[in-house]
Design a protein around this motif. Structure first.
Motif, PDB file in Angstrom:
ATOM      1  N   ILE A 148      -7.618 -11.291  -6.484  1.00 26.67           N
ATOM      2  CA  ILE A 148      -7.203 -10.137  -5.676  1.00 26.67           C
ATOM      3  C   ILE A 148      -8.063 -10.029  -4.417  1.00 26.67           C
ATOM      4  CG2 ILE A 148      -7.117  -7.618  -5.677  1.00 26.67           C
ATOM      5  CD1 ILE A 148      -6.205  -7.917  -8.657  1.00 26.67           C
ATOM      6  N   ILE A 149      -9.342 -10.316  -4.560  1.00 28.79           N
ATOM      7  CA  ILE A 149     -10.222 -10.290  -3.386  1.00 28.79           C
ATOM      8  C   ILE A 149      -9.735 -11.308  -2.349  1.00 28.79           C
ATOM      9  CG2 ILE A 149     -12.553 -10.779  -2.536  1.00 28.79           C
ATOM     10  CD1 ILE A 149     -13.576  -9.722  -5.246  1.00 28.79           C
ATOM     11  N   LEU A 150      -9.392 -12.512  -2.835  1.00 28.17           N
ATOM     12  CA  LEU A 150      -8.887 -13.539  -1.915  1.00 28.17           C
ATOM     13  C   LEU A 150      -7.627 -13.056  -1.217  1.00 28.17           C
ATOM     14  CD1 LEU A 150      -9.275 -16.996  -3.711  1.00 28.17           C
ATOM     15  CD2 LEU A 150     -10.670 -16.016  -1.894  1.00 28.17           C
ATOM     16  N   ILE A 151      -6.729 -12.447  -1.982  1.00 26.20           N
ATOM     17  CA  ILE A 151      -5.477 -11.939  -1.389  1.00 26.20           C
ATOM     18  C   ILE A 151      -5.801 -10.895  -0.318  1.00 26.20           C
ATOM     19  CG2 ILE A 151      -3.401 -10.569  -1.854  1.00 26.20           C
ATOM     20  CD1 ILE A 151      -3.182 -11.983  -4.529  1.00 26.20           C
ATOM     21  N   MET A 152      -6.737 -10.008  -0.655  1.00 25.96           N
ATOM     22  CA  MET A 152      -7.114  -8.964   0.299  1.00 25.96           C
ATOM     23  C   MET A 152      -7.602  -9.581   1.607  1.00 25.96           C
ATOM     24  SD  MET A 152      -6.578  -5.996  -0.895  1.00 25.96           S
ATOM     25  CE  MET A 152      -7.546  -4.956   0.179  1.00 25.96           C
ATOM     26  N   ILE A 153      -8.443 -10.606   1.480  1.00 28.41           N
ATOM     27  CA  ILE A 153      -9.032 -11.189   2.686  1.00 28.41           C
ATOM     28  C   ILE A 153      -8.014 -12.052   3.433  1.00 28.41           C
ATOM     29  CG2 ILE A 153     -10.827 -12.717   3.599  1.00 28.41           C
ATOM     30  CD1 ILE A 153     -12.547 -11.899   1.186  1.00 28.41           C
ATOM     31  N   PHE A 154      -7.455 -13.049   2.753  1.00 29.04           N
ATOM     32  CA  PHE A 154      -6.693 -14.075   3.468  1.00 29.04           C
ATOM     33  C   PHE A 154      -5.228 -13.714   3.691  1.00 29.04           C
ATOM     34  CE2 PHE A 154     -10.305 -16.381   1.725  1.00 29.04           C
ATOM     35  CZ  PHE A 154     -10.791 -16.941   2.901  1.00 29.04           C
ATOM     36  N   SER A 155      -4.676 -12.832   2.873  1.00 30.57           N
ATOM     37  CA  SER A 155      -3.279 -12.479   3.092  1.00 30.57           C
ATOM     38  C   SER A 155      -3.156 -11.137   3.791  1.00 30.57           C
ATOM     39  CB  SER A 155      -2.539 -12.418   1.752  1.00 30.57           C
ATOM     40  OG  SER A 155      -2.629 -13.644   1.106  1.00 30.57           O
ATOM     41  N   VAL A 156      -3.810 -10.121   3.203  1.00 30.55           N
ATOM     42  CA  VAL A 156      -3.614  -8.774   3.723  1.00 30.55           C
ATOM     43  C   VAL A 156      -4.298  -8.604   5.080  1.00 30.55           C
ATOM     44  CG1 VAL A 156      -3.948  -6.322   3.262  1.00 30.55           C
ATOM     45  CG2 VAL A 156      -3.389  -7.891   1.387  1.00 30.55           C
ATOM     46  N   THR A 157      -5.556  -9.003   5.165  1.00 32.14           N
ATOM     47  CA  THR A 157      -6.295  -8.766   6.400  1.00 32.14           C
ATOM     48  C   THR A 157      -6.019  -9.840   7.449  1.00 32.14           C
ATOM     49  OG1 THR A 157      -8.012  -7.846   5.001  1.00 32.14           O
ATOM     50  CG2 THR A 157      -8.565  -8.176   7.319  1.00 32.14           C
ATOM     51  N   LEU A 158      -6.179 -11.113   7.053  1.00 30.41           N
ATOM     52  CA  LEU A 158      -6.096 -12.182   8.048  1.00 30.41           C
ATOM     53  C   LEU A 158      -4.692 -12.756   8.218  1.00 30.41           C
ATOM     54  CD1 LEU A 158      -9.385 -14.050   7.031  1.00 30.41           C
ATOM     55  CD2 LEU A 158      -9.027 -12.687   9.086  1.00 30.41           C
ATOM     56  N   HIS A 159      -3.805 -12.487   7.261  1.00 34.75           N
ATOM     57  CA  HIS A 159      -2.433 -13.025   7.290  1.00 34.75           C
ATOM     58  C   HIS A 159      -2.407 -14.543   7.392  1.00 34.75           C
ATOM     59  CE1 HIS A 159      -0.837  -9.022   7.568  1.00 34.75           C
ATOM     60  NE2 HIS A 159      -1.655  -8.772   8.560  1.00 34.75           N
ATOM     61  N   TRP A 160      -3.349 -15.205   6.779  1.00 28.83           N
ATOM     62  CA  TRP A 160      -3.381 -16.668   6.858  1.00 28.83           C
ATOM     63  C   TRP A 160      -2.540 -17.323   5.769  1.00 28.83           C
ATOM     64  CZ3 TRP A 160      -9.268 -18.019   7.791  1.00 28.83           C
ATOM     65  CH2 TRP A 160      -9.605 -17.609   9.106  1.00 28.83           C
ATOM     66  N   LEU A 161      -2.586 -16.745   4.584  1.00 25.67           N
ATOM     67  CA  LEU A 161      -1.981 -17.420   3.439  1.00 25.67           C
ATOM     68  C   LEU A 161      -0.976 -16.498   2.746  1.00 25.67           C
ATOM     69  CD1 LEU A 161      -5.292 -18.911   1.997  1.00 25.67           C
ATOM     70  CD2 LEU A 161      -3.490 -20.185   3.151  1.00 25.67           C
ATOM     71  N   PRO A 162       0.068 -17.087   2.171  1.00 23.75           N
ATOM     72  CA  PRO A 162       1.049 -16.284   1.448  1.00 23.75           C
ATOM     73  C   PRO A 162       0.465 -15.741   0.139  1.00 23.75           C
ATOM     74  CG  PRO A 162       1.524 -18.616   1.177  1.00 23.75           C
ATOM     75  CD  PRO A 162       0.380 -18.526   2.130  1.00 23.75           C
ATOM     76  N   THR A 163       0.884 -14.551  -0.258  1.00 21.01           N
ATOM     77  CA  THR A 163       0.309 -13.950  -1.465  1.00 21.01           C
ATOM     78  C   THR A 163       0.845 -14.577  -2.741  1.00 21.01           C
ATOM     79  OG1 THR A 163       2.004 -12.273  -1.318  1.00 21.01           O
ATOM     80  CG2 THR A 163      -0.199 -11.677  -0.531  1.00 21.01           C
TER      81      THR A 163
END
Lengths: 307, 330
Positions: A148-163
């Motif tokens: 979930i932390i990874l999702i928060m950082i890379f998907s939600v905040t940075l929009h780099w990776l799909p959730t």
């Protein structure tokens, strides 16, 4: 060597059979699947009829023997929920899980051993402490939390990776990291500890005294000897990874067998759970046999006991 | 002094702990000629192993440093040698055998492989496997291993302690070194095997015309083999001389104490003599005679400053203010 492998395989099969038996009993202890299979307020007669159809009214011993004989014939039963052969249900799911778990495991081993070596070589320096901090985090944060932390950082905040989802390498990055992090941490810490221990051994100075370069001393003598304990942990980690897959697949909606297992257990889909656990038991046992055999290659003393 | 094969001048190797600096080897001076056997004796912790390890740079660099001094060998100063230079010397020009052969041999390689390793490290060009195997077997035969063509495939744990030490000696001698450092080579072995291993070292020394540095706490072993002896205490050499000097005319109270502690069949003694007290740990700089606290003759002068060497005869000197006085004989 061959007799050792045969013995080990037989023991492994016994273990798998024991697990299957345990699961067979346990799922039946949880209750009756007919509850959800019929609409609310179904008549007692209808429930009875369905139970008979599913052979759930028979004594558990008979059910067990029948299922076991079916198992020996390769018939794994039909899913209560999906109404189709469980082997078919799992075939694609299994591929999905493997396509996530195998690269994750390789990543965990490569990074774990790599970090372990670096930390040991830079013992008591900033690099060592930084790596050990990272790995203690990996050790202690549960994977659902980490995911979930990874999702928060890379998907939600940075929009780099799909959730969630599958299909491309970008979909795999976060699930892979989540799955690999814990085992990687254990392997790194153990490699470091074991290497530091081996480095104090007299034969390391013995090897230096032969005029070998420090690199050769490290690779040929120190690493080779410390790998013996690392390999043990790698076997255990495979088990952890499969249980981790259940969580990771749920967090990232990865259509693998872990997710399938959880859902089937919730639905009391006995054949599906049994077959899923059988697959897990099989792969864990298989890896552990590989680990045992690799001991022999790494440690001559154990090799002798194979004879 | 060109015929000296190795010359150590003012060697200081210090250990650094969190709070203290320990002079493990302090102002060590000696030299050796080809074919000579030098004994270094002293109790555990007196610095004899530190001296030996300093010679080949085999010290833990995280907490140990060669503080000062020179180790001259073939025109290079080993105290300041680069890792590459040390690699070239180790196992090739200077070899070392350790106290416990079992832990000094790698548990995962065959002994043949471990002997081959040192030869490969110092040979250039391609290895002829068959010839290499013959050389190894020949070497194993030379160090007294029965049926070497079978033992070559053994692992360390399959051999007895004596055989393991013979393998260590084979590894050490594989490249025909100029100097063999034997650090307590027999301490971990059975008494019956000790004599055989020492005899082997002595014979091979002549055959290979090497110099040997023999480190031991056992004066008996040293007496049998050595030409010259250094007696160490608390990190310094307290007395040095020929074997005869040390045994027949010891001038330092510590040397005398050591000699008296050897049990003798001739004398009828009720109790074994022992030097009272234990070896203290010093912190640098030391400004007293290191043996003063355990010395029966110690006086105020001994505690004022560390005594210098007093020459007694050619090549015989002791670090004691009373060394040339007869008072000690009383």
């Amino acid at each position: 060597m061959l007799s050792f492998i045969i013995k080990r395989v037989l023991k492994g099969l016994l273990c798998v059979w024991f697990i299957w038996t345990l699961v067979f009993v346990l799922v039946r202890v949880t209750g009756d699947p007919t509850g959800w299979m019929l609409p609310d307020g179904a008549s007692t007669a209808a429930v009875k009829e369905l139970r008979e159809e599913m052979h759930l009214d028979e004594p558990i011993i008979k059910q067990y023997v029948d299922s076991f004989l079916d198992l020996l014939h390769g018939d794994m039963g039909k899913s209560y929920y999906y109404k189709q052969d469980v082997k078919k249900i799992y075939s694609e799911r299994l591929r999905n899980t493997f396509s996530l778990a195998v690269p994750s495991f390789l990543l965990a081993v490569a990074m774990g051993i790599g970090f372990g070596i670096i930390a040991a070589l830079k013992h008591n320096t900033f690099v060592d402490r930084a790596l050990m901090t990272i790995t203690i985090v990996g050790h202690t944060i549960p994977s659902f939390c980490f995911g979930i932390i990874l999702i928060m950082i890379f998907s939600v905040t940075l929009h780099w990776l799909p959730t969630f989802g599958t299909g491309s390498f970008r979909h795999m990055i976060m699930p892979m990291l989540t799955l690999a992090w814990g085992p990687m941490s254990s392997i790194a810490r153990l490699t470091r500890g074991s290497l530091l221990d081996v480095m104090t051994k007299e034969y390391i100075d013995g090897a230096r005294m032969k005029g070998l370069s420090e690199r050769k001393v490290m690779v040929k003598h120190a690493l080779r000897n410390s790998l013996i304990s690392v390999v043990t942990v790698m076997g255990v980690q495979v088990g952890h990874m499969i249980s981790g897959a259940v969580v990771v697949e749920t967090v990232f909606s990865w259509p693998g067998m872990g997710q399938m297992l959880v859902n089937s257990a919730k639905q009391r889909d006995f054949p599906t759970v049994q077959y899923g656990i059988l697959l897990v038991a099989f792969s864990v046992t298989f890896v552990n046999i590989l680990v045992d055999i690799s001991y022999g290659f790494l440690n001559p003393k154990i090799r002798e006991s194979f004879k | 002094m060109d015929d000296n094969i190795i010359e150590v001048r003012g060697l200081k190797t210090y250990y650094y702990t969190a709070t203290k600096v320990i002079p493990a080897a302090d102002d060590i001076n000696f030299s050796m000629k080809r074919g000579e056997v030098l004994g270094i004796v002293g109790e555990s912790g007196c610095g004899k192993t530190t001296v030996a390890r300093s010679l080949v740079g085999l010290i833990n660099r995280q907490n140990t440093r060669i503080e000062a001094g020179e180790i001259l060998f073939e025109g290079i100063d080993l105290a300041k040698a680069t890792p590459k230079q040390l690699e070239h010397i180790r196992g090739n020009k200077i070899s070392m055998i350790f106290q416990d052969p079992f832990v000094s041999l790698s548990p995962v390689y065959t002994v043949g492989n471990q002997i081959a390793e040192v030869m490969r490290a110092h040979s250039t060009g391609k290895v002829d496997k068959k010839k290499e195997r013959e050389t190894i077997i020949e070497l194993m035969r030379k160090v007294g291993i029965p049926s070497p063509e079978l033992r070559i495939k053994d692992y360390a744990y399959q051999l007895s302690g004596g055989m393991q030490q013979r393998i260590m000696i084979a590894i050490a001698l594989a490249c025909r070194p100029d100097i063999l450092i034997a650090d307590e080579p027999t301490t971990a072995l059975d008494v019956t095997v000790q004599a055989q291993v020492l005899e082997l070292i002595r014979n091979l020394k002549d055959e290979f015309s090497m110099s040997v540095i023999l480190i031991s706490h056992n004066l008996g072993i040293v007496a049998n083999m050595c030409d010259r002896i250094l007696v160490m205490y608390g990190g310094v050499v307290v007395e040095e001389g020929s074997c005869y000097d040390i045994f027949k005319n010891p001038r330092h109270p510590y040397t005398r104490g050591l000699l008296m502690a050897i049990p003798s069949l001739k004398e009828d003694r009720e109790e074994l003599f022992s030097i009272p007290g234990t070896v203290p740990t010093f912190t640098a700089p030391v400004s007293t005679c290191r043996f003063a606290d355990r010395c029966p003759h110690a006086c105020d002068r001994c505690r004022e400053k560390e005594p210098d060497f007093v020459d007694i005869g050619p090549g015989h000197r002791a670090r004691c203010i009373f060394a040339d006085k007869e008072v000690l004989n009383a």
